[in-house]
Write a protein that holds these residues in place. Structure first.
Motif, PDB file in Angstrom:
ATOM      1  N   GLY A  78       0.814  -1.206   0.000  1.00 30.36           N
ATOM      2  CA  GLY A  78       0.000   0.000   0.000  1.00 30.36           C
ATOM      3  C   GLY A  78       0.851   1.262   0.000  1.00 30.36           C
ATOM      4  O   GLY A  78       0.601   2.197  -0.758  1.00 30.36           O
ATOM      5  N   SER A  79       1.899   1.282   0.826  1.00 29.64           N
ATOM      6  CA  SER A  79       2.769   2.454   0.913  1.00 29.64           C
ATOM      7  C   SER A  79       3.469   2.697  -0.412  1.00 29.64           C
ATOM      8  O   SER A  79       3.526   3.828  -0.907  1.00 29.64           O
ATOM      9  N   ILE A  80       4.008   1.609  -0.991  1.00 29.14           N
ATOM     10  CA  ILE A  80       4.720   1.772  -2.255  1.00 29.14           C
ATOM     11  C   ILE A  80       3.770   2.263  -3.332  1.00 29.14           C
ATOM     12  O   ILE A  80       4.094   3.146  -4.117  1.00 29.14           O
ATOM     13  N   ASP A  81       2.562   1.704  -3.317  1.00 29.23           N
ATOM     14  CA  ASP A  81       1.565   2.115  -4.306  1.00 29.23           C
ATOM     15  C   ASP A  81       1.229   3.594  -4.137  1.00 29.23           C
ATOM     16  O   ASP A  81       1.208   4.358  -5.100  1.00 29.23           O
ATOM     17  N   ALA A  82       0.998   4.018  -2.879  1.00 29.46           N
ATOM     18  CA  ALA A  82       0.611   5.407  -2.613  1.00 29.46           C
ATOM     19  C   ALA A  82       1.748   6.369  -2.937  1.00 29.46           C
ATOM     20  O   ALA A  82       1.532   7.449  -3.462  1.00 29.46           O
ATOM     21  N   PHE A  98       4.735   5.759  -4.847  1.00 32.45           N
ATOM     22  CA  PHE A  98       5.377   5.707  -6.160  1.00 32.45           C
ATOM     23  C   PHE A  98       4.408   5.276  -7.261  1.00 32.45           C
ATOM     24  O   PHE A  98       4.779   5.232  -8.420  1.00 32.45           O
ATOM     25  N   GLY A  99       3.194   4.897  -6.870  1.00 32.20           N
ATOM     26  CA  GLY A  99       2.242   4.444  -7.869  1.00 32.20           C
ATOM     27  C   GLY A  99       2.616   3.119  -8.491  1.00 32.20           C
ATOM     28  O   GLY A  99       2.231   2.812  -9.610  1.00 32.20           O
ATOM     29  N   VAL A 100       3.433   2.335  -7.792  1.00 29.58           N
ATOM     30  CA  VAL A 100       3.828   1.031  -8.323  1.00 29.58           C
ATOM     31  C   VAL A 100       3.112  -0.055  -7.543  1.00 29.58           C
ATOM     32  O   VAL A 100       3.107  -0.030  -6.316  1.00 29.58           O
ATOM     33  N   SER A 101       2.517  -0.997  -8.242  1.00 29.74           N
ATOM     34  CA  SER A 101       1.884  -2.119  -7.548  1.00 29.74           C
ATOM     35  C   SER A 101       2.851  -3.295  -7.502  1.00 29.74           C
ATOM     36  O   SER A 101       3.447  -3.651  -8.519  1.00 29.74           O
TER      37      SER A 101
END
Lengths: 341, 281
Positions: free
Chosen positions: B131-135, B137-140
């Motif tokens: 979730g943090s990485i997604d929020a 850097f926008g990377v899943s």
């Protein structure tokens, strides 16, 4: 004899403590060189830098013509006998002695032969080969440590006070053995001790250290009879030091050697009881306060009324000196050392 | 009248405790493993049917996974703990205390809580890491949750302190001057490790490794929480036999097999460790 190991302006500090301050020395090929000094004088640090176990903050270390300042201990042709010997406690006598050869990949039977040779050199019985080092006595462990160091065939052997924790009698024996070993192997020995006696008995040359500096370097005789300063004179055994002030030996009220200032140091063996009419450069009356029998010689404490002096007399000549008796005593200036500080 | 030996008297509470809490239960379990399948009393005629069933129905598989997991955990923990222990042994004063506390403190928190925390961290999509990485850097990213790797990670995470602290004791037993002497005699860094440091720290390493192996072998929370259904370990199998299947004798047989495996690893190692050397410190 050429120089084998030298330092130039080596310094080292630990936090706020200056361990070594601008130390330069030259150790000659094949000599028994001893560094003496009180604890905290920096002698151990100096030895560790020479051995490559420590790097100096400033200055260079040279082995003959090669700068080895940054060469680590395992790639120097030198070997150290540590203060508490640092024998490998989980190994046998043989495994300890063979360690350096094992590291080089020498095959086992060859290592064994070599180890047994080393054991003969240090006079350890062959039967000790398979014994655990922890089952050896203090003197035997000493020999194992020596054999282990010799087995690496170093050009220079370092000793960091290896005899300091050994009782007096055994120490005397090992001192003699150490000097013999030096003669037989012809290797350069660099030895550290805080004991003047040890240094005098074994060394070809001695360097005296105080507070991170070398104060004087010379043969034992040089240092004993011609100390560079008061510290060396007093460190190297009993000595009578007189302060020179206003052209006089203040405490005796006698004229000093012309124009001299500083201190006059006289070894106890140069003070003598004067017979009637016998002349001496410096003479004074004194009472014999006490006597101390030292075997072949006797020390007397002389009370001049202002201070106590120490005189040493060979056993054969002691008969005429009586405790409590007042007499004329004196010494010649040629036997005294003039010190600036 | 002879007075009883004071040594025996002082040992008595521990003896009673061990007898009631360890020896008797294990004897009962051993006895159960010899009872006919799916019976609930100890009076039946002894049989080895349960052991035959255990092998025939492939229960060696969960046992193997348990043993493999425990061995891998032990190895990874040892490799991680060695440099940590060396640094800690050489760190002086305040820093050593701080780092030690940071490693030791989690032990005081329940294991399940820590494992669920780790699971939350690894959760895909809305999990803490993903979730943090997604929020940010926008990377899943994917997740390793519910895989063997996640379970292994959990095992290492939980058991690391059990290896570290005994090893730390072992490492602090290595005299510094012996290491210096070895270097001075021409040993390379690797040779110093092999010839001096490893043998001298071995008792500590062995105690830590044993603790880790035995604990990991009996672990199942890591598998359940982080491993999901990815792998069945022997403890799960035993639990199922006792609870769901209501086949106590088979469960007991599996238990005995696990105990035997543990003993086969522990006793040879224990025999070689000089525990006194560690304790004298």
């Amino acid at each position: 004899m050429g120089t084998i190991l030298s330092t130039r302006a080596v310094s080292k500090r630990f936090g706020d403590v200056i361990a070594l301050d601008d130390v330069s020395l030259e150790i000659r090929e094949g000599e028994f060189f001893t560094i003496v000094g009180p604890s905290g004088s920096g002698k151990s640090t100096l030895l560790r830098i020479l051995a490559g176990l420590e790097t100096p903050a400033a200055g260079r270390v040279r082995l003959r013509d090669t700068d080895i300042t940054d060469v680590p201990a395992n790639r120097r042709p030198t070997c150290m006998v540590f203060q508490n010997l640092a024998l490998f406690s989980h190994r046998t006598v043989g495994e300890n002695i063979e360690f350096s050869q094992k590291m080089k990949g020498v095959p086992p039977h060859e290592r064994r032969e070599h180890a047994l040779d080393m054991m003969r050199i240090v006079r350890l019985p062959e039967s000790y080969y398979g014994r655990r080092v922890t089952h050896c006595s203090g003197g035997e462990q000493q020999r194992v440590a020596l054999a282990r160091a010799l087995a690496s065939d170093p050009e220079i052997l370092f000793f960091d006070e290896p005899l300091s924790s050994i009782d007096y009698r055994l120490r005397k024996i090992l001192e003699v053995e150490m000097k013999d070993l030096h003669r037989r192997t012809g290797k350069t020995f660099v030895y550290i001790t805080h004991s003047l006696e040890e240094a005098m008995v074994m060394s070809d040359r001695i360097a005296i250290m105080k507070a991170g500096r070398i104060v004087q370097t010379g043969t034992p005789t040089d240092i004993y009879y011609r100390p560079a300063n008061r510290f060396v004179a007093e460190f190297m055994g009993e000595v009578n030091v007189f302060e020179l002030a206003n052209g006089q030996i203040a405490e005796l009220g006698i004229a000093a050697p012309t124009g001299a200032t500083g201190y006059l140091a006289v070894r106890p063996e140069f003070l003598r009881k004067l017979n009637d009419g016998e002349r001496a450069d410096v003479r004074f009356p004194a009472t014999v306060a006490n006597d101390y029998m030292l075997g072949s010689r006797t020390h007397y404490h002389l009370d001049t009324g202002k201070r106590i002096l120490v005189a040493e007399v060979a056993a054969g000549q002691a008969a005429e000196i009586i405790v409590g008796a007042k007499a004329e005593w004196g010494f010649d200036l040629s036997d005294a050392a003039l010190l600036d500080e | 009248m002879r007075r009883p030996n004071p040594g025996i008297l002082t040992m008595l509470p521990v003896l009673v405790f061990l007898l009631a809490g360890f020896v008797i239960p294990i004897l009962v379990v051993a006895l159960y493993s010899l009872m006919p399948p799916r019976t609930f009393d100890l009076a039946g005629s002894p049989t080895f049917t349960n052991y035959a069933t255990a092998f025939a129905e492939g229960y060696w598989r969960p046992l193997m996974w348990s043993a493999l997991g425990a061995a891998a955990t032990t190895l990874i923990c040892l490799v991680l703990a060695w440099p940590t222990a060396r640094v800690l042994a050489h760190l002086a004063g305040r820093w050593a205390t701080l780092v030690t506390l940071l490693i030791a403190l989690p032990i005081f928190i329940s294991e399940s809580v820590r494992l669920f925390g780790l699971a939350l961290f690894m959760m895909p999509g809305g999990g803490i890491l993903a979730g943090s990485i997604d929020a940010l850097f926008g990377v899943s990213i994917g997740t390793i949750l519910y895989t063997r790797l996640a379970a292994l990670l959990g095992l290492v995470y939980i058991h690391f302190p059990f290896v570290l602290f005994p090893l730390l004791l072992g490492v602090s037993l290595i005299p510094k001057d012996q290491v210096e002497a070895a270097r001075d005699l021409g040993a390379s860094g690797w040779q110093v490790f092999r010839e001096i440091e490893a043998p001298l720290a071995a008792p500590g390493a062995a105690v830590g490794a044993l603790l880790c192996f035995v604990l990991s072998l009996g672990a199942n929370a890591e598998m359940n929480i982080l491993g999901g259904q990815a792998v069945t370990v022997i403890t799960n199998a035993i639990e199922q036999r006792f609870n769901y299947a209501q086949d106590w004798p088979l469960g007991a047989a599996l238990t005995v097999l696990t105990v035997l495996l543990t003993a086969a690893v522990v006793f040879p190692v224990l025999k070689r460790i000089d525990v006194d050397r560690l304790a004298r410190r």
